[in-house]
Design a protein around this motif. Structure first.
Motif, PDB file in Angstrom:
ATOM      1  N   THR A  78       0.909  -1.176  -0.087  1.00 24.58           N
ATOM      2  CA  THR A  78      -0.177   0.090  -0.141  1.00 24.58           C
ATOM      3  C   THR A  78       0.830   1.208   0.229  1.00 24.58           C
ATOM      4  N   PRO A  79       1.458   1.499  -1.141  1.00 18.67           N
ATOM      5  CA  PRO A  79       2.528   2.786  -1.034  1.00 18.67           C
ATOM      6  C   PRO A  79       2.016   3.913  -0.794  1.00 18.67           C
ATOM      7  N   GLU A  80       0.735   4.157  -0.967  1.00 17.77           N
ATOM      8  CA  GLU A  80       0.308   5.616  -0.812  1.00 17.77           C
ATOM      9  C   GLU A  80       0.050   5.793   0.782  1.00 17.77           C
ATOM     10  N   PHE A  81       0.394   4.786   1.651  1.00 13.49           N
ATOM     11  CA  PHE A  81       0.451   4.906   3.118  1.00 13.49           C
ATOM     12  C   PHE A  81       1.627   4.822   3.809  1.00 13.49           C
ATOM     13  N   GLY A  82       1.921   5.343   4.905  1.00 10.86           N
ATOM     14  CA  GLY A  82       3.290   5.448   5.344  1.00 10.86           C
ATOM     15  C   GLY A  82       3.422   4.203   6.388  1.00 10.86           C
ATOM     16  N   ALA A  83       4.503   4.209   6.933  1.00 11.04           N
ATOM     17  CA  ALA A  83       4.998   2.860   7.724  1.00 11.04           C
ATOM     18  C   ALA A  83       3.943   3.360   9.075  1.00 11.04           C
ATOM     19  N   GLU A  84       3.822   4.500   9.553  1.00 11.85           N
ATOM     20  CA  GLU A  84       3.224   4.875  10.782  1.00 11.85           C
ATOM     21  C   GLU A  84       1.749   4.314  10.672  1.00 11.85           C
ATOM     22  N   ASP A  85       1.064   4.116   9.407  1.00  9.93           N
ATOM     23  CA  ASP A  85      -0.192   3.860   9.296  1.00  9.93           C
ATOM     24  C   ASP A  85      -0.437   2.108   9.533  1.00  9.93           C
ATOM     25  N   HIS A  86       0.713   1.385   9.844  1.00  7.74           N
ATOM     26  CA  HIS A  86       0.711   0.056   9.953  1.00  7.74           C
ATOM     27  C   HIS A  86       1.080  -0.517  11.385  1.00  7.74           C
ATOM     28  N   ARG A  87       1.414   0.421  12.220  1.00  2.00           N
ATOM     29  CA  ARG A  87       2.268   0.075  13.421  1.00  2.00           C
ATOM     30  C   ARG A  87       1.301   0.125  14.474  1.00  2.00           C
ATOM     31  N   TYR A  88       1.348  -1.039  15.310  1.00  2.00           N
ATOM     32  CA  TYR A  88       0.379  -1.177  16.444  1.00  2.00           C
ATOM     33  C   TYR A  88       1.170  -1.843  17.564  1.00  2.00           C
ATOM     34  N   LEU A  89       0.721  -1.982  18.825  1.00  2.00           N
ATOM     35  CA  LEU A  89       1.261  -2.878  20.002  1.00  2.00           C
ATOM     36  C   LEU A  89       0.259  -3.864  19.985  1.00  2.00           C
ATOM     37  N   LEU A  90       1.015  -5.179  20.250  1.00  2.00           N
ATOM     38  CA  LEU A  90       0.286  -6.389  20.535  1.00  2.00           C
ATOM     39  C   LEU A  90       0.311  -6.822  22.101  1.00  2.00           C
ATOM     40  N   VAL A  91      -0.873  -6.620  22.816  1.00  2.00           N
ATOM     41  CA  VAL A  91      -0.811  -7.239  24.014  1.00  2.00           C
ATOM     42  C   VAL A  91      -1.862  -8.145  24.357  1.00  2.00           C
ATOM     43  N   HIS A  92      -1.631  -8.971  25.485  1.00  2.00           N
ATOM     44  CA  HIS A  92      -2.574  -9.942  25.820  1.00  2.00           C
ATOM     45  C   HIS A  92      -3.838  -9.190  26.693  1.00  2.00           C
ATOM     46  N   ARG A  93      -4.975  -9.505  26.257  1.00  2.00           N
ATOM     47  CA  ARG A  93      -6.171  -8.802  26.923  1.00  2.00           C
ATOM     48  C   ARG A  93      -6.082  -9.033  28.541  1.00  2.00           C
ATOM     49  N   ALA A  94      -6.022 -10.258  29.182  1.00  2.00           N
ATOM     50  CA  ALA A  94      -5.797 -10.325  30.566  1.00  2.00           C
ATOM     51  C   ALA A  94      -4.868  -9.421  31.356  1.00  2.00           C
ATOM     52  N   LYS A  95      -3.609  -9.476  30.623  1.00  2.00           N
ATOM     53  CA  LYS A  95      -2.508  -8.776  31.161  1.00  2.00           C
ATOM     54  C   LYS A  95      -2.819  -7.119  31.427  1.00  2.00           C
ATOM     55  N   LEU A  96      -3.620  -6.734  30.221  1.00  2.00           N
ATOM     56  CA  LEU A  96      -4.020  -5.326  30.087  1.00  2.00           C
ATOM     57  C   LEU A  96      -4.969  -4.894  31.093  1.00  2.00           C
ATOM     58  N   ASN A  97      -5.821  -6.127  31.117  1.00  2.00           N
ATOM     59  CA  ASN A  97      -6.912  -5.778  32.276  1.00  2.00           C
ATOM     60  C   ASN A  97      -6.642  -5.570  33.585  1.00  2.00           C
ATOM     61  N   ASP A  98      -5.542  -6.654  33.884  1.00  2.00           N
ATOM     62  CA  ASP A  98      -5.240  -6.551  35.265  1.00  2.00           C
ATOM     63  C   ASP A  98      -4.021  -5.216  35.452  1.00  2.00           C
ATOM     64  N   LEU A  99      -3.362  -4.872  34.577  1.00  2.00           N
ATOM     65  CA  LEU A  99      -2.752  -3.574  34.585  1.00  2.00           C
ATOM     66  C   LEU A  99      -3.679  -2.461  34.935  1.00  2.00           C
ATOM     67  N   LEU A 100      -4.650  -2.398  34.242  1.00  2.00           N
ATOM     68  CA  LEU A 100      -5.723  -1.150  34.569  1.00  2.00           C
ATOM     69  C   LEU A 100      -6.453  -1.195  35.662  1.00  2.00           C
ATOM     70  N   ALA A 101      -6.657  -2.419  36.010  1.00  2.00           N
ATOM     71  CA  ALA A 101      -7.271  -2.704  37.526  1.00  2.00           C
ATOM     72  C   ALA A 101      -6.309  -1.910  38.525  1.00  2.00           C
ATOM     73  N   ASP A 102      -5.216  -2.367  38.654  1.00  2.00           N
ATOM     74  CA  ASP A 102      -4.254  -1.868  39.581  1.00  2.00           C
ATOM     75  C   ASP A 102      -4.209  -0.564  39.474  1.00  2.00           C
ATOM     76  N   ALA A 103      -4.166   0.335  38.167  1.00  2.00           N
ATOM     77  CA  ALA A 103      -4.163   1.548  38.119  1.00  2.00           C
ATOM     78  C   ALA A 103      -5.411   2.257  38.675  1.00  2.00           C
ATOM     79  N   VAL A 104      -6.372   1.856  38.229  1.00  2.00           N
ATOM     80  CA  VAL A 104      -7.858   2.263  39.029  1.00  2.00           C
ATOM     81  C   VAL A 104      -7.982   2.267  40.290  1.00  2.00           C
ATOM     82  N   GLY A 105      -7.174   1.178  41.032  1.00  2.00           N
ATOM     83  CA  GLY A 105      -7.223   1.016  42.396  1.00  2.00           C
ATOM     84  C   GLY A 105      -8.160  -0.276  42.637  1.00  2.00           C
ATOM     85  N   ARG A 106      -7.491  -1.329  43.086  1.00  2.00           N
ATOM     86  CA  ARG A 106      -8.567  -2.535  43.214  1.00  2.00           C
ATOM     87  C   ARG A 106      -9.578  -1.940  44.430  1.00  2.00           C
ATOM     88  N   ASP A 107      -9.380  -1.117  45.331  1.00  2.00           N
ATOM     89  CA  ASP A 107     -10.440  -0.799  46.257  1.00  2.00           C
ATOM     90  C   ASP A 107     -11.214   0.022  45.650  1.00  2.00           C
TER      91      ASP A 107
END
Length: 369
Positions: A78-107
Motif C-alpha cells: 500500500t505505497p500510498e500510506f506510510g509505515a506509521e499507518d501500519h504500526r500497533y502494539l500487541l498485548v494480551h487482554r488479560a494482562k492489560l485488564n490486570d494492569l488497568l485494574a491496578d491503576a484504577v485501584g482495586r479498592d
C-alpha cells in the motif's frame, strides 16, 4: 461505572485523574477478559501516556505491524500510506485488564456486583445492583460491553445483533518447538483471513476469521483446520496449520461476531455509554479497543468536579456519534473489498484516518461524578 473491561477501567482511571470519585461495578467474580491478543494503535497509546501508564502498557506488549500477504506469501503493498499507518502494539487482554485494574485501584472495584437498573433525577442517578443494594451518583457510565444492560434501559430496542456468518477462532500458545521468523497476516480465499503474531513473552497469537461462513460442524480445531487451507497455496506447508494443530482444543476461542447497531443517542442527562456498549463493531478492523479507549479519554477531559453533567454528556455525544458513523463506513469498505489488494488498501486507509489528528475536542465541563 458499570463494567470492568478495558474501556470501563480506562474510563475509571481518566475520571479519577480528573478529580472524580469513581466506583467500578463488575458482575463477574474476578477481573477477567474474554479473548486473547489485542491490538492497540498509536492513538490508544497516547491516551495511556496521558493517563501516566503508557510505559507500563508498552512493557506488556510487542511492537507489531499490520501488513497483509496473499496465500503465496506475497506482500500486498500500500505505497500510498506510510509505515506509521501500519504500526500497533500487541498485548494480551488479560494482562492489560490486570494492569488497568491496578491503576484504577482495586479498592475502587466492586466484583460480583451486577447492574440491575437505574433511576435518573435532575441532580443525579440511583443505580440498583443485582444484589439488592443501590448507589447514588452524579453520572452513570455504562461500559458493560456489547450486551450492555445499561444500554437496554437507556436505548431500548437496540440489542446486540449477529454479524451474520462472521466467525472468528483464535488462541495464544507457547512458541517452543516452532520457528516463527516473522509475523504474518494472510488474506485468503472463501472470505477467510488469518495469521499469527509473536508476543513479547515467547508465545504466538494465531487467529482465523471468515465472513459468510457456512454452518459449523465438528470441534473448534476441526473448524479452523477446514478453513486454514484457504490461507495457503495448494500443497505448500503452513505454519498457521501447524500452530492450530498444536493448540489444545480447550485453548481455542470460537465466537460468532456480534455488533451493536447505530444508536439514536448514547446519553441522557446523567447516563452515558462508552466502548462496545455504544458501538461494538466487527474485529476485522482490530480497532474496537483503541476507539473505546478514546471514549474513556474524552469523558475524562470533559468531566471535572462540580458542575454541569448534562452539558458534558451532550458534548461527548456530539463528538462521538459522527466519528463512529464514519468508522462504520470505513469498516464496511474493508469488509466488502472485492480483492485482497483492495482489502489491504482499504484497511490502511482506515488506520491512516483513525491515526490522523482529529478536530479540536469540546471544552471540559465542570461536573461531579
Amino acid at each position: 461505572m458499570i463494567g470492568a473491561g478495558i474501556v470501563g477501567l480506562t474510563s475509571g482511571i481518566a475520571l479519577r485523574r480528573a478529580g472524580i470519585d469513581v466506583v467500578v461495578h463488575e458482575q463477574a467474580p474476578e477481573i477477567r477478559a474474554a479473548g486473547a491478543g489485542l491490538g492497540l494503535w498509536a492513538n490508544a497509546l497516547a491516551v495511556f501516556d496521558e493517563l501516566g501508564i503508557g510505559d507500563q502498557v508498552r512493557a506488556i506488549g510487542k511492537p507489531s505491524e499490520m501488513y497483509f500477504h496473499d496465500p503465496a506469501g506475497r506482500l500486498l503493498e500500500t505505497p500510498e500510506f506510510g509505515a506509521e499507518d501500519h504500526r500497533y502494539l500487541l498485548v494480551h487482554r488479560a494482562k492489560l485488564n490486570d494492569l488497568l485494574a491496578d491503576a484504577v485501584g482495586r479498592d475502587n472495584i466492586r466484583l460480583a456486583s451486577g447492574f440491575d437498573a437505574y433511576e435518573e433525577y435532575d441532580d443525579g442517578v440511583t443505580v440498583r445492583l443485582a444484589d439488592g443494594t443501590s448507589e447514588d451518583a452524579d453520572v452513570l457510565v455504562g461500559a458493560d460491553g456489547a450486551y450492555s444492560a445499561v444500554r437496554a434501559q437507556l436505548v431500548p430496542g437496540f440489542p446486540a445483533q449477529e454479524h451474520r456468518g462472521h466467525r472468528v477462532w483464535r488462541a495464544v500458545i507457547p512458541a517452543a518447538g516452532f520457528t516463527v521468523p516473522d509475523d504474518r497476516l494472510i488474506l485468503g480465499h472463501n472470505r477467510c483471513r488469518g495469521g499469527y503474531v509473536r508476543t513479547h513473552d515467547g508465545h504466538v497469537y494465531w487467529l482465523l476469521n471468515q465472513f459468510d461462513s457456512p454452518p459449523l460442524t465438528g470441534t473448534s480445531k476441526q473448524q479452523v483446520l477446514e478453513r486454514v487451507v484457504h490461507l495457503q497455496e495448494d500443497g505448500q506447508p503452513s505454519l498457521l496449520a501447524d500452530l492450530v494443530a498444536a493448540t489444545p482444543e480447550e485453548k481455542i476461542l470460537q465466537n460468532q461476531i456480534m455488533l451493536v447497531p447505530p444508536l439514536p443517542h448514547w446519553t441522557s442527562a446523567r447516563v452515558v455509554l462508552a466502548g462496545d456498549a455504544a458501538h461494538a463493531m466487527s474485529p476485522h478492523i482490530t480497532a474496537g479497543a483503541t476507539l473505546g479507549v478514546e471514549d474513556a479519554a474524552l469523558l475524562g477531559r470533559l468531566l471535572a468536579p462540580g458542575g454541569d453533567v448534562p452539558a458534558a454528556l451532550s458534548a461527548y455525544e456530539t463528538d462521538r456519534i459522527p466519528r463512529y458513523a464514519h468508522v462504520a463506513q470505513l469498516s464496511a469498505a474493508v469488509e466488502h473489498a472485492p480483492t485482497p489488494q483492495e482489502f489491504a488498501r482499504h484497511y490502511a486507509a482506515f488506520s491512516h484516518w483513525m491515526l490522523s489528528p482529529q478536530p479540536q475536542q469540546p471544552e471540559k465541563q465542570a461536573v461531579q461524578a
